[in-house]
Design a protein around this motif. Structure first.
Motif, PDB file in Angstrom:
ATOM      1  N   UNK A 180      30.403  14.638 -21.624  1.00  0.00           N
ATOM      2  CA  UNK A 180      30.863  15.802 -20.859  1.00  0.00           C
ATOM      3  C   UNK A 180      29.885  16.158 -19.740  1.00  0.00           C
ATOM      4  N   UNK A 181      28.600  15.996 -19.988  1.00  0.00           N
ATOM      5  CA  UNK A 181      27.608  16.275 -18.946  1.00  0.00           C
ATOM      6  C   UNK A 181      27.770  15.318 -17.768  1.00  0.00           C
ATOM      7  N   UNK A 182      28.001  14.035 -18.051  1.00  0.00           N
ATOM      8  CA  UNK A 182      28.218  13.065 -16.974  1.00  0.00           C
ATOM      9  C   UNK A 182      29.484  13.402 -16.178  1.00  0.00           C
ATOM     10  N   UNK A 183      30.531  13.774 -16.867  1.00  0.00           N
ATOM     11  CA  UNK A 183      31.792  14.078 -16.190  1.00  0.00           C
ATOM     12  C   UNK A 183      31.672  15.333 -15.324  1.00  0.00           C
ATOM     13  N   UNK A 184      31.005  16.347 -15.826  1.00  0.00           N
ATOM     14  CA  UNK A 184      30.858  17.577 -15.045  1.00  0.00           C
ATOM     15  C   UNK A 184      30.041  17.348 -13.785  1.00  0.00           C
ATOM     16  N   UNK A 185      28.967  16.598 -13.910  1.00  0.00           N
ATOM     17  CA  UNK A 185      28.132  16.324 -12.737  1.00  0.00           C
ATOM     18  C   UNK A 185      28.882  15.480 -11.704  1.00  0.00           C
ATOM     19  N   UNK A 186      29.680  14.535 -12.178  1.00  0.00           N
ATOM     20  CA  UNK A 186      30.351  13.628 -11.248  1.00  0.00           C
ATOM     21  C   UNK A 186      31.572  14.284 -10.607  1.00  0.00           C
ATOM     22  N   UNK A 187      32.329  15.029 -11.370  1.00  0.00           N
ATOM     23  CA  UNK A 187      33.567  15.624 -10.862  1.00  0.00           C
ATOM     24  C   UNK A 187      33.336  16.922 -10.105  1.00  0.00           C
ATOM     25  N   UNK A 188      32.100  17.393 -10.026  1.00  0.00           N
ATOM     26  CA  UNK A 188      31.834  18.628  -9.286  1.00  0.00           C
ATOM     27  C   UNK A 188      31.930  18.429  -7.779  1.00  0.00           C
ATOM     28  N   UNK A 189      31.979  17.187  -7.315  1.00  0.00           N
ATOM     29  CA  UNK A 189      32.124  16.898  -5.893  1.00  0.00           C
ATOM     30  C   UNK A 189      32.971  15.644  -5.716  1.00  0.00           C
ATOM     31  N   UNK A 190      33.524  15.503  -4.522  1.00  0.00           N
ATOM     32  CA  UNK A 190      34.378  14.350  -4.246  1.00  0.00           C
ATOM     33  C   UNK A 190      33.639  13.266  -3.462  1.00  0.00           C
ATOM     34  N   UNK A 191      32.437  13.557  -3.001  1.00  0.00           N
ATOM     35  CA  UNK A 191      31.654  12.597  -2.223  1.00  0.00           C
ATOM     36  C   UNK A 191      30.559  12.036  -3.129  1.00  0.00           C
ATOM     37  N   UNK A 192      30.552  10.695  -3.315  1.00  0.00           N
ATOM     38  CA  UNK A 192      29.596  10.040  -4.205  1.00  0.00           C
ATOM     39  C   UNK A 192      29.003   8.822  -3.518  1.00  0.00           C
ATOM     40  N   UNK A 193      27.841   8.420  -3.982  1.00  0.00           N
ATOM     41  CA  UNK A 193      27.211   7.205  -3.472  1.00  0.00           C
ATOM     42  C   UNK A 193      27.369   6.021  -4.412  1.00  0.00           C
ATOM     43  N   UNK A 194      27.961   6.255  -5.586  1.00  0.00           N
ATOM     44  CA  UNK A 194      28.268   5.178  -6.514  1.00  0.00           C
ATOM     45  C   UNK A 194      29.264   5.704  -7.547  1.00  0.00           C
ATOM     46  N   UNK A 195      30.005   4.825  -8.192  1.00  0.00           N
ATOM     47  CA  UNK A 195      30.946   5.276  -9.228  1.00  0.00           C
ATOM     48  C   UNK A 195      30.205   5.667 -10.501  1.00  0.00           C
ATOM     49  N   UNK A 196      30.904   6.408 -11.352  1.00  0.00           N
ATOM     50  CA  UNK A 196      30.358   6.786 -12.662  1.00  0.00           C
ATOM     51  C   UNK A 196      30.715   5.696 -13.669  1.00  0.00           C
ATOM     52  N   UNK A 197      29.692   5.080 -14.267  1.00  0.00           N
ATOM     53  CA  UNK A 197      29.879   3.993 -15.228  1.00  0.00           C
ATOM     54  C   UNK A 197      29.179   4.394 -16.521  1.00  0.00           C
ATOM     55  N   UNK A 198      29.958   4.601 -17.583  1.00  0.00           N
ATOM     56  CA  UNK A 198      29.440   5.026 -18.885  1.00  0.00           C
ATOM     57  C   UNK A 198      29.865   4.007 -19.922  1.00  0.00           C
ATOM     58  N   UNK A 199      28.965   3.694 -20.831  1.00  0.00           N
ATOM     59  CA  UNK A 199      29.250   2.731 -21.894  1.00  0.00           C
ATOM     60  C   UNK A 199      28.930   3.368 -23.239  1.00  0.00           C
ATOM     61  N   UNK A 200      29.929   3.412 -24.123  1.00  0.00           N
ATOM     62  CA  UNK A 200      29.771   3.946 -25.476  1.00  0.00           C
ATOM     63  C   UNK A 200      29.599   2.782 -26.438  1.00  0.00           C
ATOM     64  N   UNK A 201      28.510   2.811 -27.227  1.00  0.00           N
ATOM     65  CA  UNK A 201      28.198   1.739 -28.169  1.00  0.00           C
ATOM     66  C   UNK A 201      28.020   2.327 -29.564  1.00  0.00           C
ATOM     67  N   UNK A 202      28.547   1.638 -30.542  1.00  0.00           N
ATOM     68  CA  UNK A 202      28.378   2.095 -31.912  1.00  0.00           C
ATOM     69  C   UNK A 202      29.024   1.147 -32.896  1.00  0.00           C
ATOM     70  N   UNK A 203      28.699   1.297 -34.192  1.00  0.00           N
ATOM     71  CA  UNK A 203      29.301   0.439 -35.218  1.00  0.00           C
ATOM     72  C   UNK A 203      30.802   0.659 -35.336  1.00  0.00           C
ATOM     73  N   UNK A 204      31.448  -0.138 -36.141  1.00  0.00           N
ATOM     74  CA  UNK A 204      32.897  -0.039 -36.326  1.00  0.00           C
ATOM     75  C   UNK A 204      33.248   1.228 -37.089  1.00  0.00           C
TER      76      UNK A 204
END
Length: 426
Positions: A180-204
């Motif tokens: 949620x922190x990543x999404x709020x920071x990224x979606x607070x503006x429409x002008x960006x210098x790179x895309x938001x790339x998030x990777x979730x890792x965990x066991x099955x």
């Protein structure tokens, strides 16, 4: 009485003076006949009388001034002197409160040649009004930009997404807060210098796919079906021989979606589940898209990878460090600390597999405890319409396999993966 006495004495004195003048006049006449026969007797008499009169007048004035003093005539009445003002009865100046002296201001000294000059009048420049106008324009622009940012964030309804994730995802408070922190920071503006790339890792069974489905459903409701992509590697590209074609198809599909999103002024979402099965060609194609600087539309996008890469490190860290985890901490703070400890470990491991993983923000998902498994059973039974009997839930949770208890924590080996199957058997 004193005034009458003084008048009487003055009149007596005048009589005596007149007698003396007459006697002296007679003597002078005798001498005139003898000494100056050639001068007119009348003129000489007048001159002598005038001189005598002036002498007597001077004597009279001196006597009047000295009357009543040491040089007064004997027998003359004493005159009372008038009252004279003296300072004997006046109080000393020290007894009278003195007013505080005002400090004199220093006088401004001017050169003799120049004299005093008034300060020059400042001329009002017209550029000042232009500056005021420019400041007003900038203020209005900044205010409108802030309002637009608020509208942009409200469009994605992140508050609703937060409520959904906290209600539907169990035991992953740290990962949810980070996402949620990543999404709020990224979606607070429409002008960006790179895309938001998030990777979730965990066991099955810890909720990676479930979280991805919730996120995809929310974005479909706010940006539309056409701007959300859910890509399952084992379903869309199971054969390695088709990896090159799959990579080309993914690049084409993503390019079309970002162009459309740019036209609609929205941010698309791309979810790649089972990323551990991605072929090398697909990873290369995605890395080119993530690091692309060709145009602005490729910078306004969100990529979410779901994978079990690094699950062995997560399991080992949880089992070896659970005893050191304080029970006094809240669940959210405890999970946040675990996520911070696991992130650098997983990053070092993934960086050796492919360069794509160096471009992502990693969020590890931790093992689920027995209490979290019971919450999964309660939620699933409620969905299926079963009465949520606590005794029945405990019995079903007891049938799940767990790791040996460490520090009072009992972690599930399969998470909530078997919950749906067991509820369907009821």
């Amino acid at each position: 009485m004193s005034d009458q006495d003084s008048n009487t004495s003055a009149s007596q004195t005048e009589g005596e003076f007149e007698g003396e003048m007459e006697g002296e006049g007679e003597r002078d006449e005798g001498q005139r006949d003898r000494t100056a026969p050639s001068v007119s007797s009348t003129l000489c008499t007048v001159i002598r009388i005038k001189q005598k009169y002036q002498a007597l007048k001077r004597r009279r004035q001196e006597m009047v001034l000295g009357l009543g003093g040491a040089g007064s005539f004997p027998g003359a009445p004493a005159r009372t002197s008038p009252k004279i003002f003296t300072f004997d009865g006046v109080t000393p100046s020290s007894a009278i409160p003195q007013r505080k002296k005002r400090r004199k201001r220093r006088r401004v000294m001017f050169p003799n040649s120049g004299g005093s000059r008034a300060p020059p009048k400042q001329e009002h420049s017209r550029a000042k009004y232009c500056l005021y106008l420019l400041c007003a324009i900038v203020f209005v622009q900044v205010y409108n930009a802030i309002e637009n940012l608020d509208d942009h964030v409200l469009r994605y309804d992140l508050e609703g997404l937060e409520r959904t994730l906290r209600r539907e995802v169990f035991g992953q408070q740290g990962a949810v807060d980070g996402l949620l922190s990543h999404l709020k920071d990224y979606l607070s503006t429409y002008v960006h210098n790179k895309p938001l790339v998030v990777s979730l890792h965990g066991p099955s069974g810890v909720g990676k796919s479930h979280l991805g489905r919730l996120l995809a459903g929310h974005f479909r409701s706010v940006v539309g079906e056409a701007l959300v992509l859910q890509y399952y590697v084992l379903h869309h590209c199971p054969q390695e021989a088709d990896a090159l074609q799959c990579a080309h198809n993914i690049s084409t599909l993503i390019s079309q979606m970002v162009v459309r999103a740019e036209e609609e002024e929205k941010i698309p979402l791309f979810i790649f589940d089972e990323a551990e099965h991605m072929h090398e060609e697909i990873l290369d194609a995605l890395r080119q898209l993530v690091t692309s600087k060709k145009s602005n539309e490729y910078l306004n996008a969100i990529y979410l990878f779901l994978s079990n890469l690094g699950h062995a490190h997560i399991t080992k860290h949880m089992l070896h460090n659970s005893s050191s985890i304080s029970m006094v901490m809240t669940a959210s703070r405890r999970h946040s600390n675990i996520v911070k400890e696991l992130t650098p470990i997983i990053r070092n491991t993934l960086g050796k597999l492919h360069p794509l993983w160096t471009e992502v923000d990693i969020l590890p998902l931790v093992l689920l405890e027995k209490g979290h498994v019971m919450e999964c059973f309660l939620d699933e039974m409620t969905r299926e319409g079963f009465y949520p009997d606590h005794t029945n839930i405990e019995r079903l949770a007891g049938e799940i396999e767990y790791y040996p208890a460490v520090g009072g924590h009992e972690y599930s080996q399969t998470g909530c993966k078997q919950v749906v199957a067991k509820v369907n058997l009821l």
